[in-house]
Write a protein that holds these residues in place. Sequence first.
Motif, mmCIF file in Angstrom:
data_model
loop_
_atom_site.group_PDB
_atom_site.id
_atom_site.type_symbol
_atom_site.label_atom_id
_atom_site.label_comp_id
_atom_site.label_asym_id
_atom_site.label_seq_id
_atom_site.Cartn_x
_atom_site.Cartn_y
_atom_site.Cartn_z
ATOM 1 N N ILE B 139 0.849 -1.199 0.000
ATOM 2 C CA ILE B 139 0.000 0.000 0.000
ATOM 3 C C ILE B 139 0.881 1.244 0.000
ATOM 4 O O ILE B 139 1.794 1.364 0.823
ATOM 5 N N SER B 140 0.593 2.150 -0.902
ATOM 6 C CA SER B 140 1.260 3.453 -0.881
ATOM 7 C C SER B 140 0.427 4.424 -0.057
ATOM 8 O O SER B 140 -0.795 4.513 -0.238
ATOM 9 N N ASP B 143 -1.313 10.244 -1.096
ATOM 10 C CA ASP B 143 -2.653 10.529 -1.613
ATOM 11 C C ASP B 143 -2.613 11.571 -2.733
ATOM 12 O O ASP B 143 -3.611 12.227 -3.001
ATOM 13 N N LEU B 144 -1.485 11.688 -3.396
ATOM 14 C CA LEU B 144 -1.404 12.614 -4.532
ATOM 15 C C LEU B 144 -2.344 12.199 -5.657
ATOM 16 O O LEU B 144 -2.997 13.040 -6.256
ATOM 17 N N LEU B 145 -2.405 10.892 -5.964
ATOM 18 C CA LEU B 145 -3.204 10.424 -7.093
ATOM 19 C C LEU B 145 -4.319 9.458 -6.688
ATOM 20 O O LEU B 145 -5.037 8.952 -7.539
ATOM 21 N N THR B 146 -4.409 9.182 -5.415
ATOM 22 C CA THR B 146 -5.433 8.257 -4.917
ATOM 23 C C THR B 146 -6.143 8.925 -3.746
ATOM 24 O O THR B 146 -5.478 9.475 -2.868
ATOM 25 N N PRO B 147 -7.475 8.879 -3.721
ATOM 26 C CA PRO B 147 -8.179 9.533 -2.610
ATOM 27 C C PRO B 147 -7.799 8.894 -1.270
ATOM 28 O O PRO B 147 -7.697 7.670 -1.174
ATOM 29 N N LEU B 150 -9.896 5.953 0.053
ATOM 30 C CA LEU B 150 -9.632 4.600 -0.453
ATOM 31 C C LEU B 150 -8.391 4.005 0.224
ATOM 32 O O LEU B 150 -8.372 2.822 0.585
ATOM 33 N N ARG B 154 -8.266 0.633 2.460
ATOM 34 C CA ARG B 154 -7.353 -0.486 2.201
ATOM 35 C C ARG B 154 -6.576 -0.888 3.457
ATOM 36 O O ARG B 154 -6.353 -2.070 3.716
#
Lengths: 256, 256
Positions: B139-140, B143-147, B150, B154
Amino acid sequence: MNPNQRLYIIGAGPGGLEHLSPAAHAALQSCTDLAGHGLYLNLLGPLTEGKIRHKTPMGEELARGTLALDLAASGRITALISSGDAGIYGMATVVFELLARKPKPEWAEVTIEVIPGISAMQAAAARVGAPLAHDFCVISLSDLLTPWELIAKRIDLAGQGDFAVAFYNAVSNKRSWQLLEAQKTLLRYRQPETPVIVAFNVTRKGEQITVTTLGELDPEPLNMLSLVLVGNSETRRVGPWVYTPRGYHTKPELAD
Amino acid sequence: MNPNQRLYIIGAGPGGLEHLSPAAHAALQSCTDLAGHGLYLNLLGPLTEGKIRHKTPMGEELARGTLALDLAASGRITALISSGDAGIYGMATVVFELLARKPKPEWAEVTIEVIPGISAMQAAAARVGAPLAHDFCVISLSDLLTPWELIAKRIDLAGQGDFAVAFYNAVSNKRSWQLLEAQKTLLRYRQPETPVIVAFNVTRKGEQITVTTLGELDPEPLNMLSLVLVGNSETRRVGPWVYTPRGYHTKPELAD
């Protein structure tokens, strides 16, 4: 300390020697004894020449780990071989389980080094593009040592979380129903068009890689050397490639 | 087809050249141009000699990918460098995103090859034992490209499923609250004694690896090069090592 009381736990990579790290190569050169499943020792080809090969069958992981620790304790520089990464469903943890649960006093003298390797999921992903480029789960479908209920729960959670998934031990000689169950579960969360990669013997002779979809995945022809990668909701194809974007289109940089 | 219209997307491994695969090495030798973040190009040291180095800053991934495709299309054999595995939070997917979403006609001539590499989580795991030896999530926390919603979901699902977890982009210059949130979430499912590994510059100069616990993890001193691994409910220590057993003690082979 006897410097020959040494155990290397080596991740030999997916198979092709072009993916064997220099660290693994150097460790192999320095050792006198190799322990591992015959298939994986054979993949090392010329690197095993002049070394004593202790081939142990699949399923006998505790015996293999014990043998490797015994050899190292006796003063023979030993390499315990896993395919892929020794730390991902490989032999490394077997050695530590033995040290924790059934230690022999002489094992305390052994210097251990774990050498990582490229796992099959990475080699398969690279061949088709970048399907594991965002968050993902790695799940073994073997219920030999893990209750099926927990495995089933993990698959469901992977579906809920829109994780891409790498399935190891996807099928065996004795079973393919687990992969069918996994497919059904993920279809509750993902479109049938979701890209799926089935990889067999990646980087080895006889390599076969198929890109299919979650809806069309057929577990029947697979065998225990098959690896299955399932994309997330954003995974898509471009030409021959499959990729999972770095994020979600709700985020500005990715908006069209 | 011009054989020099070639783009290698290379996973250069965790840093130490003893983990750079022969396939990556050969690709580097064959190329004339390198594109990548300066830090990662510098890690390649002597392997970059005589080649044109196109250093692009962190955060400019689309520009870097475009540059690499343009160079290859112009007939220069180009290597696009990621640290770790180019397919795990690396540059491979950026190239495919560009091909899918903003293609230039000349890019169609480029032959692309993705070369996998050992990811930081694997190198860190090997240093301390085998903490990722059973099912795990990657898991990254960026949150630059993922809300963030979410990502938070996860983490919670990883907790529910008793997955070991590898956190990438665990903290940055601007933020450490995400890792604090992750810690709080996982503590709802796991004991504070759960082993946690914090790794920094693994296999590089200045390598620092700390084994701590979920309860005692302190995100404050971490930086953007830090990687965090969290064990599952079975993860334990033996001597200096941390390992996750191959299964659960409810299963016969593992019963004491």
